[in-house]
Design a protein around this motif. Structure first.
Motif, short mmCIF file in Angstrom:
data_model
loop_
_atom_site.label_atom_id
_atom_site.label_comp_id
_atom_site.label_asym_id
_atom_site.label_seq_id
_atom_site.Cartn_x
_atom_site.Cartn_y
_atom_site.Cartn_z
N VAL A 36 -3.49 51.93 35.09
CA VAL A 36 -2.88 51.54 33.81
C VAL A 36 -3.72 50.56 33.00
N LYS A 37 -4.44 49.69 33.68
CA LYS A 37 -5.06 48.61 32.90
C LYS A 37 -6.30 48.10 33.63
N LEU A 38 -7.28 47.69 32.83
CA LEU A 38 -8.43 47.01 33.45
C LEU A 38 -8.78 45.82 32.58
N GLU A 39 -8.57 44.64 33.11
CA GLU A 39 -8.81 43.41 32.34
C GLU A 39 -9.42 42.36 33.25
N ASN A 40 -10.49 41.76 32.83
CA ASN A 40 -11.14 40.70 33.61
C ASN A 40 -11.33 41.10 35.08
N SER A 41 -11.86 42.25 35.28
CA SER A 41 -12.08 42.75 36.65
C SER A 41 -10.80 42.93 37.46
N ILE A 42 -9.67 42.91 36.78
CA ILE A 42 -8.43 43.21 37.50
C ILE A 42 -7.99 44.62 37.14
N LEU A 43 -7.99 45.44 38.15
CA LEU A 43 -7.56 46.82 37.93
C LEU A 43 -6.08 46.92 38.30
N THR A 44 -5.27 47.39 37.37
CA THR A 44 -3.85 47.56 37.67
C THR A 44 -3.55 49.04 37.84
N ILE A 45 -2.96 49.32 38.98
CA ILE A 45 -2.58 50.72 39.20
C ILE A 45 -1.07 50.81 39.35
N GLN A 46 -0.55 51.92 38.88
CA GLN A 46 0.89 52.09 38.98
C GLN A 46 1.22 53.04 40.11
N VAL A 47 2.13 52.60 40.98
CA VAL A 47 2.52 53.43 42.13
C VAL A 47 4.01 53.77 42.03
N PRO A 48 4.41 54.86 42.61
CA PRO A 48 5.79 55.34 42.41
C PRO A 48 6.87 54.49 43.05
#
Ligand code: ADP
Ligand code: MG
Length: 477
Positions: A36-48
């Motif tokens: 969902v998002k990549l900001e400041n080397s933080i990768l956000t993933i969405q899980v069910p």
């Protein structure tokens, strides 16, 4: 630093991950993830789901972390967003930063599961049939008040009763009941369930055999509904899993069960398990699962003594409203000493035969029935049957006869049992010796001769021997 698009980064990650996990796992655990998002080397993933997140953390955390660092550098971090489906159209997301935080986590997980409730598939419901409540799958006939207490089951029963009065609130969690076939494990486990169901209306109770659980899990994997499966089980307040020995060698089922177990245990829910052998003898079970059992109480059910067998038959007569002469009841109770299931079987055919032929239930009929019952039992277990018969007659613990003890009365019982094994079974001397705590064939020969000599010289000894022989012979005829 160049800016990466989140999709491109995740696509690269997936390429790496695909090389490290099998196809099924990839499909189950990685394809459903949305970057969902990549900001400041933080990768956000969405899980069910929360469960999905926990599974990733438990099984794939190092793979994920290495992969992401490879893509984004040492600074890289992973955050999860978890979808909470409220049953309506709006979707909330909760964010976790990927590190577990104990208690807080458990609370959140409750929120998640409760939110999910409306949409969880109940694996017990046949498609097309809607069921609003979770059916406990219990058999109402298994209750505490028709579970006869004896020395053979005292600890198990009282622990079970304590658990039933305070599910999740005693030290007996999990409660593990083990014992041979037909000794009352299922009855007692279900009695706990029925008691909780009757006395704690808000608690959700579920009884399931480990086979059914396994099959449901396999179906869930096939249908891609593992999340629903796990969520369903996480809703239960009292979970009874019968015959867990069937989990042996089923790694994936054990994994998922471990997960559900932990969740329930952490949330103060009660778990009751049964097994046909002590947990330490469960081969093909993961150590981490076995070590969880030590958190609670493990207790066994044994073969009931003569008095308890009488009490069980008396209770049966009462509930079936039949009257059988005492000598017949005694005869049956005395001769059927393998399991309560066999005892009940003999009782049922006795009553059935009597009503079919419109005959009195008398000793002749009882003898005929007992003979056929014991025959069918003894064919493949004649050594243990002889051991049991001898021990019972001489009032000695079964364990002692196969132990190293040299105590006089035990040596004597052991010799007599060996004598009858040699006489009445077609097992080799080696096999017989082996069945007595790994003794060799010369010990068996020696015992046989000793018994013969004593029988010739000692009248009481001889009388005793004849009595035991009578009981054994009946099963051999
Ligand atoms: P297991 O699960 O250990 O193989 P079950 O619980 O199925 O054994 O018991 C076999 C039969 O014996 C059942 O019909 C059960 O009701 C009966 N039974 C077992 N233990 C008792 C007991 N203590 N009192 C009365 N009936 C019993
Ligand atoms: Mg059972």
């Amino acid at each position: 630093m160049t800016t990466h698009s989140v999709d491109a980064v995740w696509k690269n990650c997936l390429t790496t991950i695909r090389q490290h996990v099998n196809q099924q796992s990839f499909k189950t655990w990685f394809q459903p993830i949305d970057p969902v998002k990549l900001e400041n080397s933080i990768l956000t993933i969405q899980v069910p789901s929360k469960f999905f997140y926990e599974w990733l953390e438990e099984h794939y955390v190092s793979l994920l972390s290495k992969t992401i660092k490879r893509e984004l550098g040492e600074e890289a971090r992973l955050e999860y967003r978890i979808v909470v489906d409220n049953g309506g159209s709006s979707q909330n997301a909760m964010t976790f930063n990927g590190s577990k935080t104990g208690k807080q986590q458990a609370d959140k997980s409750r929120q998640v599961t409760e939110g999910m409730y409306g949409n969880i598939k109940n694996p017990f419901v046949i498609p097309g049939i809607r069921k609003l409540e979770i059916d406990s799958q219990l058999n109402k006939n298994y209750r505490f008040d028709n579970f006869v207490e004896g020395e053979c089951n005292q600890l198990a029963r009282s622990a079970g009763f304590a658990v039933a009065n305070k599910p999740g609130g005693t030290a007996f969690n999990p409660l593990v009941l083990y014992g041979g076939v037909g000794l009352g494990k299922t009855h007692l486990a279900q009695a706990i369930g029925n008691y909780v169901k009757d006395n704690f209306q808000t608690k959700t109770t579920l009884y399931v055999s480990s086979e059914k659980f396994t099959n449901q899990f396999i179906d869930a994997v096939k249908q891609g509904s593992i999340n629903d499966f796990v969520h369903f089980y996480q809703l239960i307040d009292l979970l009874i899993v019968d015959d867990i020995q069937f989990f042996a060698e089923k790694e994936r089922t054990q994994d998922i069960f471990f997960h559900i177990f932990n969740h329930l245990h952490q949330s103060g829910k009660q778990i009751v398990l049964t097994s046909d052998r002590p947990p330490k003898d469960l081969e093909g079970m993961e150590e981490r699962l076995l070590s969880r059992f030590k958190w609670g109480l493990t207790t066994d059910l044994q073969i009931p003594a003569f008095e308890t067998r009488m009490a069980i038959l008396e209770q049966k007569m009462l509930s079936e409203q039949v009257d059988i002469p005492r000598e017949v009841v005694e005869y049956v109770a005395y001769n059927i000493n393998t399991s309560i299931r066999e005892l009940e079987g003999a009782f049922v055919s006795l009553v059935a035969q009597a009503s079919l032929t419109r005959k009195e239930v008398d000793l002749t009929l009882a003898k005929k029935i007992v003979k056929s019952c014991i025959n069918s039992i003894s064919r493949d277990i004649s050594i243990p049957f002889i051991q049991k018969t001898v021990c019972e007659h001489m009032d000695i613990d079964m364990e002692k006869i196969v132990s190293k003890t040299r105590k006089r009365e035990i040596v004597q019982a052991r010799q007599i049992a060996m004598y009858f094994c040699k006489q009445f079974t077609d097992q080799s001397l080696k096999k017989i010796g082996g069945a007595f705590g790994g003794r060799d064939h010369s010990t068996v020969i020696h015992s046989f001769q000793t018994v013969q000599n004593l029988a010739e010289t000692d009248k009481d000894y001889h009388r005793n021997l004849i009595q035991i022989e009578k009981v054994i012979k009946m099963s051999m005829a």
